[in-house]
Design an enzyme around this catalytic site. Sequence first.
Site, PDB file in Angstrom:
ATOM      1  N   GLU A  72      10.512  26.427 -31.658  1.00  0.00           N
ATOM      2  CA  GLU A  72      10.868  26.046 -33.029  1.00  0.00           C
ATOM      3  C   GLU A  72      11.781  27.083 -33.660  1.00  0.00           C
ATOM      4  O   GLU A  72      12.742  26.737 -34.350  1.00  0.00           O
ATOM      5  CB  GLU A  72       9.613  25.858 -33.884  1.00  0.00           C
ATOM      6  CG  GLU A  72       8.896  24.567 -33.612  1.00  0.00           C
ATOM      7  CD  GLU A  72       8.030  24.150 -34.772  1.00  0.00           C
ATOM      8  OE1 GLU A  72       8.556  23.531 -35.718  1.00  0.00           O
ATOM      9  OE2 GLU A  72       6.816  24.455 -34.728  1.00  0.00           O
ATOM     10  N   THR A 116       0.614  28.571 -24.796  1.00  0.00           N
ATOM     11  CA  THR A 116       1.433  27.409 -25.136  1.00  0.00           C
ATOM     12  C   THR A 116       1.768  27.383 -26.635  1.00  0.00           C
ATOM     13  O   THR A 116       2.926  27.135 -26.988  1.00  0.00           O
ATOM     14  CB  THR A 116       0.750  26.105 -24.684  1.00  0.00           C
ATOM     15  OG1 THR A 116       0.564  26.166 -23.263  1.00  0.00           O
ATOM     16  CG2 THR A 116       1.592  24.888 -25.029  1.00  0.00           C
ATOM     17  N   HIS A 155       4.643  22.856 -20.505  1.00  0.00           N
ATOM     18  CA  HIS A 155       4.541  24.294 -20.231  1.00  0.00           C
ATOM     19  C   HIS A 155       4.217  24.386 -18.749  1.00  0.00           C
ATOM     20  O   HIS A 155       3.085  24.161 -18.338  1.00  0.00           O
ATOM     21  CB  HIS A 155       3.447  24.910 -21.093  1.00  0.00           C
ATOM     22  CG  HIS A 155       3.440  26.401 -21.077  1.00  0.00           C
ATOM     23  ND1 HIS A 155       2.670  27.140 -21.945  1.00  0.00           N
ATOM     24  CD2 HIS A 155       4.100  27.304 -20.311  1.00  0.00           C
ATOM     25  CE1 HIS A 155       2.855  28.435 -21.715  1.00  0.00           C
ATOM     26  NE2 HIS A 155       3.718  28.553 -20.720  1.00  0.00           N
TER      27      HIS A 155
END
Length: 129
Positions: A42, A34, A66
């Site tokens: 990002e 994760t 996730h």
Amino acid sequence: MTINIGARGQAETTVTLANTAKTMGSGGLEVFATPAMVALMEQAAVNALELPEGQSSVGTSLMITHSAATPIGGRITATAELIEIDRRRLVFTVEASDEAGQIGSGKHERFIIEAESFLIKAQKRNQRI
């Protein structure tokens, strides 16, 4: 600087031992971690932006799920789409997928900053410790 709603970015990686949950300490299995998915999301948001020299952006919030595991060797693609601009605050939808389909999604906020003054402020924090 021109940033428009709908700007899109993408980032890709392959699942290796280096980005598994077991290696990154976020679990005990050798599947895509994760934290690695978060970093890829990002990166996709950063790739959506073309900022002038001297400016950068920093992540300030991320709310994701996730939802599926990807084993070693899987190829992961993250995408980000800019959906809101509020002065220097930018909001993106983010999504990650492997060859079988979506493995995660959510929203991510970034702020546009002046890099030099941001780093000076960060260094001042170090002096207080």
